[in-house]
Design an enzyme around this catalytic site. Structure first.
Site, PDB file in Angstrom:
ATOM      1  N   ARG A   1      18.419 -10.751 -12.390  1.00 13.76           N
ATOM      2  CA  ARG A   1      18.256 -10.393 -10.971  1.00 13.76           C
ATOM      3  C   ARG A   1      17.279 -11.360 -10.284  1.00 13.76           C
ATOM      4  NH1 ARG A   1      14.229  -9.439  -7.452  1.00 13.76           N
ATOM      5  NH2 ARG A   1      13.081  -8.370  -9.109  1.00 13.76           N
ATOM      6  N   ASP A   2      16.000 -11.234 -10.559  1.00 17.32           N
ATOM      7  CA  ASP A   2      15.007 -12.093  -9.909  1.00 17.32           C
ATOM      8  C   ASP A   2      15.287 -13.558 -10.238  1.00 17.32           C
ATOM      9  OD1 ASP A   2      12.688 -13.013  -8.648  1.00 17.32           O
ATOM     10  OD2 ASP A   2      11.430 -11.445  -9.491  1.00 17.32           O
TER      11      ASP A   2
ATOM     12  N   HIS B   1       4.163  -7.925 -12.734  1.00 20.38           N
ATOM     13  CA  HIS B   1       5.338  -8.772 -12.399  1.00 20.38           C
ATOM     14  C   HIS B   1       4.764 -10.028 -11.755  1.00 20.38           C
ATOM     15  CE1 HIS B   1       9.565  -9.244 -10.674  1.00 20.38           C
ATOM     16  NE2 HIS B   1       8.874 -10.022  -9.866  1.00 20.38           N
TER      17      HIS B   1
ATOM     18  N   CYS C   1      11.921 -15.625  -4.831  1.00 19.46           N
ATOM     19  CA  CYS C   1      12.408 -14.644  -3.860  1.00 19.46           C
ATOM     20  C   CYS C   1      12.871 -15.415  -2.639  1.00 19.46           C
ATOM     21  CB  CYS C   1      11.305 -13.654  -3.489  1.00 19.46           C
ATOM     22  SG  CYS C   1      11.791 -12.535  -2.172  1.00 19.46           S
TER      23      CYS C   1
ATOM     24  N   ASN D   1       9.520 -16.450 -12.309  1.00 19.84           N
ATOM     25  CA  ASN D   1       8.712 -15.450 -13.007  1.00 19.84           C
ATOM     26  C   ASN D   1       8.089 -16.095 -14.238  1.00 19.84           C
ATOM     27  OD1 ASN D   1      11.118 -13.794 -11.742  1.00 19.84           O
ATOM     28  ND2 ASN D   1       9.440 -12.390 -12.058  1.00 19.84           N
TER      29      ASN D   1
END
Ligand code: HMG
Ligand code: MG
Length: 317
Positions: free
Chosen positions: A17-18, A218, A251, A260
């Protein structure tokens, strides 16, 4: 601050996802499914599978219903490090997203708020207060359907639009998400500007509202501080960390933010500290290499590069 480490931590893999939401081109559903299955094969038990957001805003997450339905259709792993159930959380920004996620079989959904008003407006087109009202509706529907609820707070160390964010602003939003019924609250250093000192100040404020066992870290790695920030959070009793294989991520509404913290860097850290993760480093590096090939680049993390160099006979360790 605690002085003893937990025996085990849980890594929430957010690569599918991210990690993929900021790629220039959407990855096809079949490749996203394969990425998730490879991550599960490496031993990850929580793998964020997609986001039920506007496909006009984030086309990379279009098809999340198909991704989720396909991974849920497979049998749960029964052997080795991967034995037992796997959780596949998905992001939902509102009731419309929740209903689509539920129809695809979601068993855990994550709402995402921010500690910065400006970021909230850029990311989800509403104020923090309005977002919490939307999430109240999601929380009620999730409770009624027996779906677990996770919550994110973005910009816990700084905002791409507002700059510094005070720890009390993070604590307020984290407390609100807890009150809505979030079982776990993930603290997002969206632009990776935090350092152990600012992360400690933030955690001190948040821990007055939310116990450590309900928190996750996170941390994006823009300035190379994410592993240090994980270590600082461990000292406060946090034992759940989000990470993305190969250090993928970013993002679309956080200009300049990079990936990340790489999952393999966390596994290397925790292996070294004697803290169990259930994740096999070699299989994880294979996955970092595989997704790197799919995206046309070599894995960005130092641990992946070191393991690959060792395999190629280029390093003595
Ligand atoms: P909006 O445009 O403000 O809202 O979207 P709207 O309610 O006026 O709807 C406009 C259109 O969107 C309508 O379609 C709706 O049907 C549709 P149209 O009539 O124009 O054809 N729509 C939806 N479509 C699919 N799924 C939905 C949905 N809701 C409305 N759920 C919305 C509001 C929040 C949906 C939008 O702003 C959006 O999708 N934003 C994307 C946010 C996002 O995905 N950001 C990245 C993830 S967050 C992140 O990365 C941070 C994190 O990693 C932690 C950290 O690092 O800090 C989690
Ligand atoms: Mg993020």
């Amino acid at each position: 601050m605690t002085t003893s480490w937990p025996a085990a931590v849980r890594i929430v893999e957010v690569g599918p996802r991210d990690g993929l939401q900021n790629e220039p081109f959407p990855l096809p559903v079949v490749a996203r499914v394969e990425l998730i299955l490879r991550l599960v094969g490496a031993g990850l038990k929580s793998v964020e599978a997609g986001a039920f957001v506007s496909p006009k805003r984030v086309p990379q997450m279009d098809g999340s219903a198909a991704v989720l339905a396909r991974v849920l259709a497979g049998p749960p792993p029964t052997t080795g490090a991967t034995a037992g159930a796997v959780d596949y959380p998905v992001l939902v920004p509102n009731l419309q997203g929740f209903e689509a996620a539920l129809a695809a079989g979601a068993q855990t959904v994550a709402v995402f708020a921010a500690a910065s008003e400006t970021f909230s407006r850029h990311n989800i087109h509403c104020s923090i207060a309005e977002s919490l009202e939307r999430f109240r509706a999601v929380a009620g529907a999730a409770r009624a359907a027996g779906v677990k609820l996770r919550g994110y707070v973005s910009c816990v160390a700084g905002c791409p639009y507002e700059g510094a964010i005070v720890p009390q602003a993070v604590a307020r939003v984290a407390a609100a998400l807890l009150a809505l019924g979030c079982e776990e609250i993930s603290l997002g250093d969206t632009i990776g500007c935090g350092t152990p000192a600012s992360i400690r100040r933030m955690l001190e404020a948040v821990l007055r509202e939310v116990p450590a066992e309900r928190l996750a870290g996170h941390y994006h790695d823009t300035y190379g501080m994410a592993v240090a920030n994980v270590y600082a959070s461990l000292e406060f009793g946090v034992a759940v960390f989000d990470a993305a294989v190969g250090g993928l991520g970013g993002c679309p509404y956080a200009p300049g933010a990079s990936g990340n913290v790489a999952t393999e860097e966390l596994v290397w850290l925790f292996d070294g500290l004697g803290i169990a993760t259930g994740v096999d480093l070699e299989a994880l590096v294979d996955t970092a290499l595989w997704i790197g090939n799919r995206l046309g680049r070599t894995p960005g993390s130092r641990v992946a590069r070191a393991v690959l160099a060792r395999r190629a006979g280029g390093s003595g360790n």
